[in-house]
Design an enzyme around this catalytic site. Sequence first.
Site, mmCIF file in Angstrom:
data_model
loop_
_atom_site.group_PDB
_atom_site.id
_atom_site.type_symbol
_atom_site.label_atom_id
_atom_site.label_comp_id
_atom_site.label_asym_id
_atom_site.label_seq_id
_atom_site.Cartn_x
_atom_site.Cartn_y
_atom_site.Cartn_z
ATOM 1 N N GLY B 12 60.188 -61.437 2.687
ATOM 2 C CA GLY B 12 60.421 -61.553 1.247
ATOM 3 C C GLY B 12 59.150 -61.407 0.433
ATOM 4 N N SER B 247 54.059 -71.993 22.317
ATOM 5 C CA SER B 247 53.934 -70.538 22.193
ATOM 6 C C SER B 247 53.865 -69.788 23.525
ATOM 7 C CB SER B 247 52.667 -70.233 21.401
ATOM 8 O OG SER B 247 52.407 -68.856 21.405
ATOM 9 N N ARG B 282 61.521 -62.783 27.174
ATOM 10 C CA ARG B 282 61.967 -64.172 27.034
ATOM 11 C C ARG B 282 63.318 -64.451 27.671
ATOM 12 N NH1 ARG B 282 59.818 -65.192 20.866
ATOM 13 N NH2 ARG B 282 57.644 -65.465 21.479
#
Lengths: 258, 598
Positions: B12, B247, B282
């Site tokens: 955005g 992470s 992942r």
Amino acid sequence: MSDVILKIKRQDGPNSRPYWEEFKVPVAPKANVISLLLEIQRNPVNLQGKPTTPVIWDCNCLEEVCGACSMVINGVARQACAALVDTLSKPIVLQPLSKFPLVRDLMVDRQKMFENLKKIKAWVPIDGTYYMGPGPKVAPSVQDERYLISCCMTCGCCMEACPYVNPKSNYMGPTCMAQVKLFNAHPTGAMYKDERLDAIAGDGGIADCGNAQNCERVCPKEIPLVSIIAELNRETAFRGFNRWLKGKPKGPGLAAPG
Amino acid sequence: MKFIVVGGGLAGLMATIKIAEKGENVDLISFVHVKRSHSVCAQGGINGAVNTKGEGDSPWNHFDDTLLGGDYLANQPPVLGMCEAAPGIIYLMDRMGVPFTRTPEGNLDFRRFGGTLVHRTAFSGSTTGQQLLYALDEQVRYWETQGKVNKFEDWDYLSAVIDDNGVCRGCIAQDMKTMEIRSFQGDAVILCTGGLGAVYGKTTNSIINTGSPASSAYQQGVYYANPEMIQIHPTCIGGDDKLRLISEGVRGDGGRLWTYKDGKPWFFMEEWYPAYGNLVSRDVASRGIFKVCRELGLGLDGGDSVYLDVTHLEPDWIEKRQHGVLEIYRKFAGEEPTKVPMKVFPAMHYSMGGMWVDYNQMTNIPGLFAAGECEYQYHGANRLGANSLISCLYAGTVVGDKVMEYCKGLKKTSSDVSSKVFDAEMARQKAGMDKILKFNGPENPYVLKDEMNNYMSTYVGVVRTTKQLQDTDKKLLELMERYKKLGVYDTGGWSNRTAIFIRHLWNMFELARGIVGGSLLRKESRGAHYMPEYPNRDDENWLKTTKAKWTPSGPQFSLEDVDISLVKPRVRRYDVTKDQVIKEAAEKEAASSKEGAK
């Protein structure tokens, strides 16, 4: 699962009278203050067994990186998400930050911090978003220093703790001073260093700091605010002296890019 | 021209900057202060094939890894566009002053990430998302001072205003303080409203990620694509209020996954995937941990966790590179990760699926655009780590340019549209809120959400079965029935967050049904969607985008071919290198053609 008593300072709106409400809330393992408030949402009944409205507060990330959930917990301004129930003395007392306009219950409006960032021109001016190759090289030591300051979440804890941020003063607050250093330490940002120093040389600026050093003690990101403010004090003084010697420099200043 | 951007995360804000620097005005509507958007949570880094380590990396290689990581479900041309633009975008962020971690010479440093064998991930300690978001926030603040950007923070997007010709002309939003509902005129509305973690409850997402605006658009006719593709991140830690991410960059910096087998440490990922080791994609890593814990019963203390170990790494070095993540572990798990291995488990993290958009980021409703996690375009069936930040920034730059082109082609602007069109949609939204404020039944909205969360997390995660998906859908229908008996608890007209939450709750139900419906439809295993009943990828029948169309009785699905015009899908293996897979395939082909010649 044990229970804990929560004492919350509530207020329905900016013009309403504040009041205290107590809750008895079951505590799950690894619960933080947020979990307790979530529990009140599921069962909005106070200690007296009377149905009430869920408590309103601000929170987003719940991992102490967004800065939203600042409140005064047992007298200290901090992030509610990082306040683990096991580590807190009981009963747990929650209050909204007092240095900002109140919205409702524990939610406050911290817009003035963002407005302050405009005053100090807290950005690196760029010519535009088009391809111009990489930015300037930055020494790892400078990057380390900047990174630390750049973790500031605008959470407002330092503003709450600072006695010089009060209704009688326009002081922009410790975090704003640190942001001046963040941008002045960047090779491009440094081109407009003097404008930022001038912005904190006047009203609401660095002279309003009385060196109480509370800010650094409450900063959840452990930003060395005290030494940064001391450094900026020297720089603004030096800049003031130079201006006095040379007269005010003329130039286009921090103009619009493009 | 008037532009509306909804959402102040990376996508955005980038879109806002692009439009503002062309001299146009933007109304920026955001559920939270933009500086607190969920992009702030991204840790490990941002991918771009800058190739500074002599590894022969290239945007094409990045593209190829991304397609493979996504199990070929992404349309290829936009992914190539992203990978080609990535180095330039990283440089742009560098120019904005992002404190990227540096090499001794003062250049950008790069680390390894999952699903790739090269150092392609630029990073800023382990708070890269925070640093990127702040840089854009600062630039947008500059544009605010220039009068180009008008922010509406703490406003909730409710719906698009669609005229009689089916064109989007603006939107309706609500001030969450005063509870005022008003319309905004805009020739283009860009939704950059992020993910939907709250549908799953305990996830790595921020509590604000309900997916409500995307669901609203879906209910207004926007297709919702590949809803079943939900990423479960392999390494998260617990908490009573939410789960927290550790992470992938920790493994990129040398962290190892292991558990005990026969009393000795067993580095299962390294054993199963010698080529990629701990840095497989992942979905594969999460299935690996799931197998260790649920099938082999070798999770720590018999549970669902395994170790993520950095104790063998030099403490000062790893602290410097991963301070943010290690601090999260210290604060929330209460142990010292440089001395004791971290205990981690898989948890819901990201939605690859989202609003269907064309290559110009426009939905099937003209004038309504989408960018970032709320749309489906760049990640296929599984997203590679550190590709979310680049996809948000890239989509933001694309949409910023494309809305301009779109508006130049308009015969009629939003200001020519009758005010009746705006008033009608505003009246519909006000009526919806009034209805919620009158809810006085016995059901609690937060309890209903918890019940949905339990089903979604338990049955629509790493491994899915038809029976459990059907049960979940039944549960959702039950919850939607019980929604009618909600109590609002708070009828106030000032900052009534409960009423707003109830509106989001319904929107979450609708998205959840889409996710379950897509999962039931797709009779294969691809990327994050794994069903033991259909254990293989089936390109012949299912190399298709699932597109959900909202109807009052539930999602209606259609299938769309995937654009595979650039790279032919290959078998997905992480035990050997890509080169090896390509070589073996060529040898097999040569052998079979020899066979044919005989």
